[in-house]
Design an enzyme around this catalytic site. Structure first.
Site, PDB file in Angstrom:
ATOM      1  N   HIS A   7       3.730   2.298   3.441  1.00 53.12           N
ATOM      2  CA  HIS A   7       2.314   1.916   3.343  1.00 53.12           C
ATOM      3  C   HIS A   7       1.483   3.155   3.647  1.00 53.12           C
ATOM      4  O   HIS A   7       1.695   3.810   4.673  1.00 53.12           O
ATOM      5  CB  HIS A   7       2.009   0.813   4.365  1.00 53.12           C
ATOM      6  CG  HIS A   7       0.562   0.406   4.411  1.00 53.12           C
ATOM      7  ND1 HIS A   7       0.061  -0.662   3.685  1.00 53.12           N
ATOM      8  CD2 HIS A   7      -0.497   0.912   5.103  1.00 53.12           C
ATOM      9  CE1 HIS A   7      -1.244  -0.797   3.934  1.00 53.12           C
ATOM     10  NE2 HIS A   7      -1.600   0.147   4.792  1.00 53.12           N
ATOM     11  N   ILE A   8       0.545   3.501   2.768  1.00 53.65           N
ATOM     12  CA  ILE A   8      -0.295   4.665   3.037  1.00 53.65           C
ATOM     13  C   ILE A   8      -1.633   4.241   3.624  1.00 53.65           C
ATOM     14  O   ILE A   8      -2.200   3.224   3.242  1.00 53.65           O
ATOM     15  CB  ILE A   8      -0.487   5.567   1.790  1.00 53.65           C
ATOM     16  CG1 ILE A   8      -1.066   4.787   0.601  1.00 53.65           C
ATOM     17  CG2 ILE A   8       0.818   6.265   1.422  1.00 53.65           C
ATOM     18  CD1 ILE A   8      -1.438   5.689  -0.587  1.00 53.65           C
ATOM     19  N   THR A   9      -2.115   5.066   4.555  1.00 50.76           N
ATOM     20  CA  THR A   9      -3.413   4.815   5.170  1.00 50.76           C
ATOM     21  C   THR A   9      -3.994   6.130   5.658  1.00 50.76           C
ATOM     22  O   THR A   9      -3.280   7.128   5.788  1.00 50.76           O
ATOM     23  CB  THR A   9      -3.294   3.809   6.344  1.00 50.76           C
ATOM     24  OG1 THR A   9      -4.598   3.383   6.741  1.00 50.76           O
ATOM     25  CG2 THR A   9      -2.589   4.424   7.552  1.00 50.76           C
ATOM     26  N   ARG A  48      -7.770  -8.160  -6.020  1.00 44.81           N
ATOM     27  CA  ARG A  48      -6.575  -8.671  -5.336  1.00 44.81           C
ATOM     28  C   ARG A  48      -6.921  -9.823  -4.382  1.00 44.81           C
ATOM     29  O   ARG A  48      -6.068 -10.655  -4.087  1.00 44.81           O
ATOM     30  CB  ARG A  48      -5.877  -7.527  -4.591  1.00 44.81           C
ATOM     31  CG  ARG A  48      -5.184  -6.552  -5.538  1.00 44.81           C
ATOM     32  CD  ARG A  48      -4.737  -5.285  -4.830  1.00 44.81           C
ATOM     33  NE  ARG A  48      -3.598  -5.492  -3.968  1.00 44.81           N
ATOM     34  CZ  ARG A  48      -2.340  -5.115  -4.242  1.00 44.81           C
ATOM     35  NH1 ARG A  48      -2.061  -4.524  -5.388  1.00 44.81           N
ATOM     36  NH2 ARG A  48      -1.365  -5.320  -3.382  1.00 44.81           N
ATOM     37  N   GLU A 154       5.916  -3.558  -5.665  1.00 41.43           N
ATOM     38  CA  GLU A 154       5.390  -3.724  -4.305  1.00 41.43           C
ATOM     39  C   GLU A 154       6.194  -4.715  -3.472  1.00 41.43           C
ATOM     40  O   GLU A 154       6.761  -5.668  -4.002  1.00 41.43           O
ATOM     41  CB  GLU A 154       3.929  -4.213  -4.353  1.00 41.43           C
ATOM     42  CG  GLU A 154       2.953  -3.213  -4.931  1.00 41.43           C
ATOM     43  CD  GLU A 154       1.511  -3.728  -4.923  1.00 41.43           C
ATOM     44  OE1 GLU A 154       1.071  -4.242  -3.872  1.00 41.43           O
ATOM     45  OE2 GLU A 154       0.855  -3.640  -5.984  1.00 41.43           O
TER      46      GLU A 154
END
Length: 201
Positions: A7-9, A48, A154
């Site tokens: 997960h990118i943040t 989404r 995903e």
């Protein structure tokens, strides 16, 4: 061996994640009115929040925390190039690494998709005996112009993923690694911080 997920943040979100004890879904984060450095497309995030989930706990995709099955994702390339909602580049972006079994042990409402979850023809799958059907070669492809959608398969976990599930934090530079180590120093849970320039563009 359990399948790794990423997960990118933005690094500026890390304090909040530790304080909350988890990664929240976009829907829950909005409900809680938490501040957040958004690195994604706003219009896709909005879409989404209205895209139905027909498996596991149901609801909408925006009520799930999204992970890719690889670092160096297509979205990271978009971030690197800059887009209308974020121009900060990839230097301050973290890869939060966990794995499917670790997350599912604390959250039973998970599913995965064969391509980018927001696409209308993405298959939503909550039968994890089928996870080997994902095309690992395309997911981990360095050059992905011909398999862009498959690379964006995903893994999604309903509402939240515990901070304790994060096993590793990947960063681009030693400088960011030091910054991250300072941020997590007071946390009871301290994932390994690794400098992985090959996870970036």
């Amino acid at each position: 061996m359990s399948v790794k997920v990423s997960h990118i943040t933005h690094v500026s979100n890390l304090n909040n994640i530790i304080a909350e004890g988890c990664l929240w879904s976009d829907a829950k984060r909005i409900e809680l009115n938490l501040t957040n450095e958004n690195i994604g497309y706003s219009h896709i995030k909005a879409r989404r929040l209205q895209h139905p989930v027909t498996v596991t706990a149901g609801g909408y995709i925006g009520e799930y925390v999204p992970f890719n099955f690889c670092p160096r994702s297509v979205m990271l390339y978009v971030i690197h190039q800059g887009h209308e909602n974020y121009h900060g580049g990839q230097e301050q972006i973290l890869h939060l690494i966990s794995d499917v079994d670790t997350i599912r042990a604390t959250n039973s409402d998970c599913f995965f998709t064969d391509i980018h979850a927001d696409l209308a023809f993405a298959e939503q799958i909550d039968d994890f005996s089928r996870i080997d059907e994902l095309d690992s070669k395309k997911i981990h492809a360095k050059y992905w112009q011909d398999c862009k959608e498959e690379k964006q398969a995903e893994f999604l976990a309903h509402q939240s993923v515990s901070w304790n599930c994060i096993r590793q934090i990947g960063v681009k530079t030693p400088e960011l690694a030091e910054e991250v180590k300072k941020i997590i120093a007071s946390s009871n849970h301290q994932p390994d911080v690794v400098v992985k320039p090959e996870w970036y563009y």
